[in-house]
Design a protein around this motif. Structure first.
Motif, short mmCIF file in Angstrom:
data_model
loop_
_atom_site.label_atom_id
_atom_site.label_comp_id
_atom_site.label_asym_id
_atom_site.label_seq_id
_atom_site.Cartn_x
_atom_site.Cartn_y
_atom_site.Cartn_z
N GLU A 152 -0.23 -14.47 1.89
CA GLU A 152 -0.33 -13.66 0.69
C GLU A 152 -1.80 -13.45 0.30
OE1 GLU A 152 1.83 -12.07 -0.96
OE2 GLU A 152 3.66 -12.81 -0.06
N ASP A 153 -2.65 -14.46 0.49
CA ASP A 153 -4.04 -14.34 0.12
C ASP A 153 -4.75 -13.28 0.95
OD1 ASP A 153 -3.68 -16.29 -1.75
OD2 ASP A 153 -4.48 -17.91 -0.49
N ASP A 154 -4.27 -13.05 2.17
CA ASP A 154 -4.88 -12.08 3.05
C ASP A 154 -4.26 -10.70 2.89
OD1 ASP A 154 -6.47 -14.09 4.14
OD2 ASP A 154 -4.94 -14.60 5.62
N PHE A 155 -3.13 -10.63 2.23
CA PHE A 155 -2.43 -9.37 2.05
C PHE A 155 -3.05 -8.64 0.86
CE2 PHE A 155 1.76 -7.02 1.43
CZ PHE A 155 1.62 -6.29 2.59
N ALA A 156 -2.72 -7.38 0.70
CA ALA A 156 -3.27 -6.61 -0.41
C ALA A 156 -2.93 -7.28 -1.74
CB ALA A 156 -2.70 -5.19 -0.38
N LYS A 191 -2.44 4.61 2.66
CA LYS A 191 -3.79 4.21 3.07
C LYS A 191 -3.81 3.66 4.49
CE LYS A 191 -5.36 3.11 -1.62
NZ LYS A 191 -5.78 2.02 -2.55
N GLU A 192 -2.68 3.07 4.90
CA GLU A 192 -2.57 2.54 6.27
C GLU A 192 -2.29 3.64 7.29
OE1 GLU A 192 -0.70 -1.82 6.30
OE2 GLU A 192 0.66 -0.35 5.44
N ARG A 206 6.23 2.85 -5.74
CA ARG A 206 5.08 3.76 -5.63
C ARG A 206 3.82 3.02 -5.18
NH1 ARG A 206 6.80 5.84 -10.82
NH2 ARG A 206 8.05 7.72 -10.55
N ARG A 207 3.63 1.81 -5.69
CA ARG A 207 2.44 1.04 -5.29
C ARG A 207 2.45 0.73 -3.80
NH1 ARG A 207 2.90 -3.98 -8.00
NH2 ARG A 207 0.94 -4.57 -7.02
N ASP A 267 2.84 10.02 5.01
CA ASP A 267 2.13 11.14 4.39
C ASP A 267 2.78 11.46 3.05
OD1 ASP A 267 -0.04 11.84 5.91
OD2 ASP A 267 1.06 13.25 7.17
N LYS A 268 1.96 11.90 2.10
CA LYS A 268 2.49 12.31 0.80
C LYS A 268 2.38 13.81 0.65
CE LYS A 268 0.20 11.31 -3.01
NZ LYS A 268 -0.31 10.51 -4.16
#
Length: 226
Positions: free
Chosen positions: A151-155, A203-204, A195-196, A208-209
């Protein structure tokens, strides 16, 4: 269904792992054995897709079994389950091609994560109707495996299990357009949360949006897998 063999000498641990396995969709227990002779015997009868392999067995070593499988060029994937935390053992296991390494005692969530990651890659290769894969598609598979980071390494503020749940649903939709609202309703997750995660996946470069402007009201955001 993905067929699984459990190789574990401790009856209690074998039972726990068997129950854990039943809780993960898409997997079925082929056979649970307590020694390597039985493991080899049942492999010769029917080859499973995956083995959950203990290292320390009475007068036997699971690593010897892993090396035997590789030496015989038997196409079976292996997840090693052991109390051995030594760097030497971990390096050796990955050199012989294990797909994951679980250190006892582990949580059901970590167990499930290992199986879900394996299932994603397994199904991707199984369903492929071509003999080759492009770098872009391979990178997606590797990126999916890397969701197992801490978790610490994740966004910051994101949860790897929620990420996996949302991504699995997107995968089911192939390349069809969808909205955050549709995913939220399907998965029972708040729209603002979905949405988040979609913003992070964008970003990854995994989705596409698209912005659709209607006659009235705010523009609608739609997404699709790249």
């Amino acid at each position: 269904m993905i067929s699984v063999m459990i190789v574990e000498d401790d009856p209690m641990v074998m039972e726990i792992n068997s129950k854990f396995l039943k809780r993960v969709e898409g997997f079925t227990l082929y056979k649970a054995v307590s020694n390597l002779d039985d493991a080899k015997k049942f492999i010769s009868i029917k080859k499973p897709d995956l083995i959950l392999l203990d290292v320390y067995l009475p007068k036997e070593n699971g690593m010897d079994f892993l090396k035997w499988i590789r030496g015989k060029e038997i196409d079976i994937d292996v997840i090693l389950i052991t109390a051995d935390k030594s760097i030497e053992r971990i390096q050796e296991a990955f050199r012989y091609g294990v797909v994951d390494y679980l250190i006892k005692p582990f949580s059901f969530e970590r167990f499930k994560e290992a199986l879900i990651q394996f299932k994603g890659r397994y199904q991707k290769f199984k369903k492929s109707d071509v003999d080759v894969i492009e770098q872009k598609e391979l990178d997606k598979l590797i990126a999916s495996s890397n969701v197992s980071q801490n978790e610490d390494d994740f966004a910051k503020g994101l949860n790897k299990y929620t990420y996996r749940t949302i991504w699995d649903e997107i995968e089911k939709r192939n390349y069809e357009d969808f909205t955050a609202e549709e995913l939220a309703e399907k998965l029972g997750i708040a729209r603002v949360t979905v949405r988040r995660y979609l913003e992070y996946m964008e970003k990854e470069n995994k989705i596409d949006k698209l912005v659709e402007y209607g006659k009235v009201g705010r523009p609608q955001h739609k997404y699709h897998k790249i």
